[in-house]
Design a protein around this motif. Structure first.
Motif, short mmCIF file in Angstrom:
data_model
loop_
_atom_site.label_atom_id
_atom_site.label_comp_id
_atom_site.label_asym_id
_atom_site.label_seq_id
_atom_site.Cartn_x
_atom_site.Cartn_y
_atom_site.Cartn_z
N PRO A 57 -20.92 -30.08 69.67
CA PRO A 57 -19.48 -30.17 69.42
C PRO A 57 -18.75 -30.48 70.73
O PRO A 57 -19.35 -30.41 71.82
CB PRO A 57 -19.13 -28.77 68.92
CG PRO A 57 -20.12 -27.88 69.61
CD PRO A 57 -21.39 -28.67 69.71
N PRO A 58 -17.46 -30.82 70.67
CA PRO A 58 -16.71 -31.17 71.88
C PRO A 58 -16.30 -29.93 72.68
O PRO A 58 -15.12 -29.62 72.82
CB PRO A 58 -15.50 -31.93 71.33
CG PRO A 58 -15.29 -31.36 69.97
CD PRO A 58 -16.66 -31.05 69.45
N ALA A 96 -16.72 -27.98 76.42
CA ALA A 96 -17.07 -28.24 77.82
C ALA A 96 -17.63 -27.01 78.51
O ALA A 96 -18.16 -27.10 79.62
CB ALA A 96 -15.85 -28.74 78.57
N PRO A 145 -10.49 -30.80 78.06
CA PRO A 145 -11.78 -30.12 77.88
C PRO A 145 -11.58 -28.72 77.33
O PRO A 145 -10.63 -28.02 77.66
CB PRO A 145 -12.36 -30.09 79.30
CG PRO A 145 -11.17 -30.22 80.20
CD PRO A 145 -10.19 -31.07 79.48
N ARG A 159 -11.76 -28.93 67.81
CA ARG A 159 -11.45 -30.37 67.75
C ARG A 159 -9.96 -30.63 67.97
O ARG A 159 -9.58 -31.65 68.57
CB ARG A 159 -11.94 -30.97 66.44
CG ARG A 159 -13.46 -30.95 66.34
CD ARG A 159 -14.03 -31.66 65.15
NE ARG A 159 -15.48 -31.48 65.14
CZ ARG A 159 -16.34 -32.19 65.87
NH1 ARG A 159 -15.88 -33.16 66.65
NH2 ARG A 159 -17.64 -31.96 65.82
N ASP A 180 -14.60 -24.92 64.36
CA ASP A 180 -14.66 -26.36 64.59
C ASP A 180 -13.27 -26.98 64.55
O ASP A 180 -12.95 -27.84 65.38
CB ASP A 180 -15.56 -27.01 63.53
CG ASP A 180 -15.77 -28.49 63.79
OD1 ASP A 180 -16.30 -28.84 64.86
OD2 ASP A 180 -15.39 -29.30 62.91
N ALA A 202 -9.56 -30.28 71.71
CA ALA A 202 -10.24 -31.34 72.46
C ALA A 202 -9.39 -32.60 72.57
O ALA A 202 -9.62 -33.42 73.47
CB ALA A 202 -11.58 -31.66 71.79
N ASP A 203 -8.40 -32.75 71.70
CA ASP A 203 -7.50 -33.90 71.80
C ASP A 203 -6.61 -33.81 73.03
O ASP A 203 -6.04 -34.82 73.45
CB ASP A 203 -6.61 -33.98 70.55
CG ASP A 203 -7.38 -34.42 69.31
OD1 ASP A 203 -8.44 -35.05 69.47
OD2 ASP A 203 -6.92 -34.12 68.20
#
Length: 232
Positions: free
Chosen positions: A76-77, A79, A53, A46, A42, A49-50
């Motif tokens: 979760p972020p 793609a 994608p 994350r 995670d 993801a900043d």
């Protein structure tokens, strides 16, 4: 073990990062727990993801845990997800047999490393042969990690995954056991079977695996709506 993929993605201008789970590689002295492994995934997702994608890629143990992560009730972020060498439900007799075999192997002189190295010399191309064990072997974490897999609810997780999904397996991979079930649970997923490859498909057939990775990167880039390239 991901060196061939990292070099390939770097050459394509795709940012990529390979992480160590607790009890493995640079974190080999840490105690493995399922929660700490999910936290490691995670945190990396994350952070990536900043910048754009995220295409999540996991192999074997990491692939099973990434499947649980990608199919969490709160998405979760991520793609896109490439699940490699992990199309098996780790429960019951199969898991017990796997743990028994691993324990027997570790009981050999030198934990059977001489046999491992012999198998790698016989099956992996010279350019990737040293990569698989370069970070050390997670002997101490092995049984703890395998035992923890029994609490994963991969059936529920797979049903919840809505992002582009690929299952990539070697032709001779022992974890193809529930391949058809995984496809039924995630009917939008694509299956890629790499000929003449075992469980170590990323190192045994790096060009073929990288081609599958290129496809996933292209799909994630096409579906992204922020104009930024994907991160692996």
């Amino acid at each position: 073990m991901w060196r061939a993929q990292l070099e390939h993605l770097e050459a394509r201008g795709v940012a990529a990062r390979a992480i160590d789970l607790p009890g493995h590689g640079t974190r080999i002295a840490e105690v493995f727990t399922l929660d700490s492994a999910l936290d490691a995934i995670d945190a990396a997702v994350r952070d990536a993801a900043d910048r754009g994608p995220v295409l999540l890629v996991g192999h074997s143990l990491g692939g099973l845990i990434c499947t649980e992560y990608a199919g969490a009730p709160t998405p979760p972020p991520v793609a896109g997800f490439v699940a490699t060498s992990c199309t098996a439900i780790p429960r019951g007799l199969g898991l017990r047999l796997y743990r028994t075999l691993a324990a027997g192997f570790n009981a050999l002189p030198g934990r059977g490393r001489w046999l491992t190295e012999r198998v790698l010399r016989a099956t992996l191309p010279v350019e990737t042969r040293a990569d698989f064990g370069a970070g050390g072997y997670a002997y101490l974490a092995q049984d703890t990690a395998l035992r923890s897999l029994s609490v994963l609810d991969l059936v529920a997780a797979l049903r919840r995954i809505r992002v582009p999904l690929w299952f990539v397996n070697g032709q001779w991979d022992q974890l193809r056991l529930h391949e058809r079930l995984f496809l039924r649970l995630a009917p939008h997923a694509e299956l890629v079977v790499v000929p003449r490859a075992t469980h170590l498909v990323t190192a045994m057939r790096p060009e073929a695996f990288n081609a599958a990775l290129d496809l996933a990167v292209a799909v994630v880039a096409d579906t992204a709506d922020n104009g930024r390239g994907p991160t692996c």
